[in-house]
Design a protein around this motif. Structure first.
Motif, PDB file in Angstrom:
ATOM      1  N   ARG A 180      -6.382  -7.734  11.239  1.00  0.00           N
ATOM      2  CA  ARG A 180      -6.546  -7.397  12.651  1.00  0.00           C
ATOM      3  C   ARG A 180      -6.339  -8.597  13.573  1.00  0.00           C
ATOM      4  O   ARG A 180      -6.557  -8.482  14.786  1.00  0.00           O
ATOM      5  N   ARG A 181      -5.888  -9.731  12.998  1.00  0.00           N
ATOM      6  CA  ARG A 181      -5.792 -10.947  13.794  1.00  0.00           C
ATOM      7  C   ARG A 181      -4.395 -11.541  13.925  1.00  0.00           C
ATOM      8  O   ARG A 181      -4.123 -12.249  14.897  1.00  0.00           O
ATOM      9  N   THR A 182      -3.507 -11.297  12.962  1.00  0.00           N
ATOM     10  CA  THR A 182      -2.219 -11.970  12.985  1.00  0.00           C
ATOM     11  C   THR A 182      -1.089 -11.058  12.517  1.00  0.00           C
ATOM     12  O   THR A 182      -1.274 -10.261  11.591  1.00  0.00           O
ATOM     13  N   PRO A 183       0.087 -11.172  13.139  1.00  0.00           N
ATOM     14  CA  PRO A 183       1.245 -10.390  12.695  1.00  0.00           C
ATOM     15  C   PRO A 183       1.734 -10.782  11.305  1.00  0.00           C
ATOM     16  O   PRO A 183       2.503 -10.042  10.686  1.00  0.00           O
ATOM     17  N   GLN A 184       1.289 -11.940  10.823  1.00  0.00           N
ATOM     18  CA  GLN A 184       1.675 -12.379   9.484  1.00  0.00           C
ATOM     19  C   GLN A 184       0.663 -11.941   8.430  1.00  0.00           C
ATOM     20  O   GLN A 184       0.625 -12.487   7.318  1.00  0.00           O
ATOM     21  N   ASN A 185      -0.152 -10.962   8.769  1.00  0.00           N
ATOM     22  CA  ASN A 185      -1.230 -10.520   7.875  1.00  0.00           C
ATOM     23  C   ASN A 185      -0.725 -10.140   6.485  1.00  0.00           C
ATOM     24  O   ASN A 185      -1.282 -10.551   5.471  1.00  0.00           O
ATOM     25  N   ILE A 186       0.359  -9.362   6.443  1.00  0.00           N
ATOM     26  CA  ILE A 186       0.824  -8.864   5.152  1.00  0.00           C
ATOM     27  C   ILE A 186       1.492  -9.965   4.330  1.00  0.00           C
ATOM     28  O   ILE A 186       1.573  -9.871   3.107  1.00  0.00           O
ATOM     29  N   VAL A 187       1.960 -11.021   4.998  1.00  0.00           N
ATOM     30  CA  VAL A 187       2.611 -12.116   4.274  1.00  0.00           C
ATOM     31  C   VAL A 187       1.597 -12.825   3.385  1.00  0.00           C
ATOM     32  O   VAL A 187       1.786 -12.954   2.167  1.00  0.00           O
ATOM     33  N   TRP A 188       0.518 -13.280   3.997  1.00  0.00           N
ATOM     34  CA  TRP A 188      -0.485 -14.036   3.233  1.00  0.00           C
ATOM     35  C   TRP A 188      -1.439 -13.116   2.493  1.00  0.00           C
ATOM     36  O   TRP A 188      -1.820 -13.389   1.359  1.00  0.00           O
TER      37      TRP A 188
ATOM     38  N   ARG B 187       0.784  -1.293   0.000  1.00  0.00           N
ATOM     39  CA  ARG B 187       0.000   0.000   0.000  1.00  0.00           C
ATOM     40  C   ARG B 187       0.788   1.299   0.000  1.00  0.00           C
ATOM     41  O   ARG B 187       1.701   1.344   0.801  1.00  0.00           O
TER      42      ARG B 187
ATOM     43  N   PHE C 216       5.842 -12.193  -3.926  1.00  0.00           N
ATOM     44  CA  PHE C 216       5.369 -12.719  -2.643  1.00  0.00           C
ATOM     45  C   PHE C 216       6.431 -12.533  -1.561  1.00  0.00           C
ATOM     46  O   PHE C 216       6.144 -12.063  -0.451  1.00  0.00           O
ATOM     47  N   PHE C 217       7.680 -12.903  -1.873  1.00  0.00           N
ATOM     48  CA  PHE C 217       8.751 -12.779  -0.887  1.00  0.00           C
ATOM     49  C   PHE C 217       9.246 -11.341  -0.757  1.00  0.00           C
ATOM     50  O   PHE C 217       9.848 -10.982   0.262  1.00  0.00           O
ATOM     51  N   TRP C 218       8.999 -10.517  -1.767  1.00  0.00           N
ATOM     52  CA  TRP C 218       9.359  -9.103  -1.717  1.00  0.00           C
ATOM     53  C   TRP C 218       8.440  -8.318  -0.800  1.00  0.00           C
ATOM     54  O   TRP C 218       8.855  -7.329  -0.174  1.00  0.00           O
ATOM     55  N   THR C 219       7.188  -8.727  -0.681  1.00  0.00           N
ATOM     56  CA  THR C 219       6.180  -7.933   0.026  1.00  0.00           C
ATOM     57  C   THR C 219       6.509  -7.665   1.495  1.00  0.00           C
ATOM     58  O   THR C 219       6.425  -6.511   1.935  1.00  0.00           O
ATOM     59  N   PRO C 220       6.892  -8.678   2.317  1.00  0.00           N
ATOM     60  CA  PRO C 220       7.197  -8.359   3.721  1.00  0.00           C
ATOM     61  C   PRO C 220       8.343  -7.371   3.904  1.00  0.00           C
ATOM     62  O   PRO C 220       8.188  -6.391   4.649  1.00  0.00           O
ATOM     63  N   PRO C 221       9.506  -7.559   3.240  1.00  0.00           N
ATOM     64  CA  PRO C 221      10.557  -6.548   3.419  1.00  0.00           C
ATOM     65  C   PRO C 221      10.222  -5.208   2.786  1.00  0.00           C
ATOM     66  O   PRO C 221      10.880  -4.207   3.067  1.00  0.00           O
ATOM     67  N   HIS C 222       9.208  -5.168   1.950  1.00  0.00           N
ATOM     68  CA  HIS C 222       8.733  -3.897   1.402  1.00  0.00           C
ATOM     69  C   HIS C 222       7.821  -3.187   2.393  1.00  0.00           C
ATOM     70  O   HIS C 222       7.955  -1.976   2.627  1.00  0.00           O
ATOM     71  N   TYR C 223       6.916  -3.924   3.018  1.00  0.00           N
ATOM     72  CA  TYR C 223       5.882  -3.284   3.830  1.00  0.00           C
ATOM     73  C   TYR C 223       6.267  -3.135   5.295  1.00  0.00           C
ATOM     74  O   TYR C 223       5.860  -2.169   5.944  1.00  0.00           O
ATOM     75  N   TRP C 224       7.018  -4.061   5.855  1.00  0.00           N
ATOM     76  CA  TRP C 224       7.352  -3.959   7.274  1.00  0.00           C
ATOM     77  C   TRP C 224       8.134  -2.701   7.635  1.00  0.00           C
ATOM     78  O   TRP C 224       7.902  -2.143   8.725  1.00  0.00           O
ATOM     79  N   PRO C 225       9.047  -2.201   6.797  1.00  0.00           N
ATOM     80  CA  PRO C 225       9.684  -0.922   7.156  1.00  0.00           C
ATOM     81  C   PRO C 225       8.677   0.214   7.286  1.00  0.00           C
ATOM     82  O   PRO C 225       8.818   1.081   8.150  1.00  0.00           O
TER      83      PRO C 225
END
Length: 330
Positions: free
Chosen positions: A169-177, A2, A209-218
């Motif tokens: 709103r339920r899991t810290p892995q939300n953005i992964v899946w 986003r 898919f694998f790019w998304t977490p290191p993109h969004y978590w920062p």
């Protein structure tokens, strides 16, 4: 996957022009003219679609179509696919804003979204999002092919239902899946050209898919307090920065592997291989820098948002490399 909207709905009050020594020819532009009213009406709806997010999604679609075609697809097919994809992504983003309006008003980053400010009513946003979604699916089914329409429907459902309604709103892995929705444009682009998917398309899916977490978590690190106040358990909210950075590094390594597997699977040239490896190692180093900062704040000066911007640069340049590689004479 986003970002903020580039569209401004502010209106200038008046403009004037005069030449020294000439009669006064000041022209006042009324802020209540038809164009101004149209901007005030349409602008908030456009903002709800999150145009900059759509831009990033489309960046991955066109190179995928070029790779699938082995050259430039027909202009009509490209235009139809991009228009349908943009409308579908806009629909998902509007519905996301509708469903998240309660937490958007709490977060500083989102409290100026049109539903929160009252520029667009929740009901109007819901109708707009649904109509845009149905129209995009009908467009793709008629102008592209049924496979692309079905994949697009899956992308909307993953983002709106899977991510926004169930996971966020339920899991810290939300953005992964939930981030799988952002991977769908490559499958849609590939199917638009070939009528189906392939191992190459699956690898491109894996890259994003694998790019998304290191993109969004920062981004989540920067707005940690916002997410905490809204009760959204993004990983940076519930875990230490060292854990977040280590997971980012692991995802980045998997991303690099998928990008390099394109060489034997799709027959990409050594030029693409070198570029993909160099880009991957550069982005990996930025993630390692973030870990160093988390472990030894005095030793590292890399801020989370620099990694966020680096991720966008990485994906953009990798997409360019994929498209250009098709036209190399060796």
């Amino acid at each position: 996957m986003r970002l903020s909207s580039p569209l401004s709905v502010d209106d200038a009050g008046a403009s004037s022009a005069s030449t020294p020594g000439a009669p006064d020819t000041t022209v006042t532009v009324s802020p209540s003219g038809p164009l101004s009213r149209l901007r005030r009406t349409v602008g908030p709806y456009v903002a709800l679609t999150k145009p900059r997010v759509i831009e990033l999604l489309l960046v991955t679609t066109l190179p995928t179509m070029i790779l699938a075609q082995g050259g430039f697809p027909s202009f009509g097919l490209v235009l139809a696919t991009l228009v349908g994809g943009a409308a579908a992504a806009g629909s998902a983003n509007v519905l996301n804003c509708y469903l998240d309006r309660d937490i958007d008003k709490i977060m500083n980053r989102t409290k100026r979204r049109p539903i929160v400010t009252g520029e667009v009513s929740p009901r109007a946003a819901l109708v707009f999002g649904l109509v845009l979604g149905v129209a995009s699916l009908a467009w793709l089914a008629l102008m592209v092919n049924p496979a692309s329409a079905w994949l697009t429907a899956a992308a909307i459902l993953i983002y709106v239902v899977g991510y926004t309604m169930i996971l966020k709103r339920r899991t810290p892995q939300n953005i992964v899946w939930g981030g799988a929705a952002g991977c769908m444009p490559v499958l849609i682009g590939w199917s638009a050209v070939t009528g189906g998917v392939s191992w190459t398309a699956a690898l491109l899916f894996g890259v994003i898919f694998f790019w998304t977490p290191p993109h969004y978590w920062p981004l989540s690190m920067k707005f940690r307090r916002d997410y905490a106040a809204a009760g959204v358990p993004m990983l940076p909210v519930v875990a230490k920065d060292t854990k977040v950075a280590r997971e980012m590094i692991a995802y980045t390594v998997a991303m690099i592997a998928c990008s390099l597997l394109l060489v034997p699977v799709q027959g990409m040239t050594w030029v693409y291989g070198v570029v993909a490896l160099a880009l991957g190692l550069w982005f990996l180093w930025s993630c390692i820098g973030l870990l160093r900062r988390a472990e030894h704040p005095e030793a590292g000066k890399l801020r989370a948002m620099s990694v966020f911007h680096a991720s966008i640069t990485y994906l953009t340049l990798l997409s360019v490399a994929i498209a250009v590689d098709v036209f190399l004479p060796f």
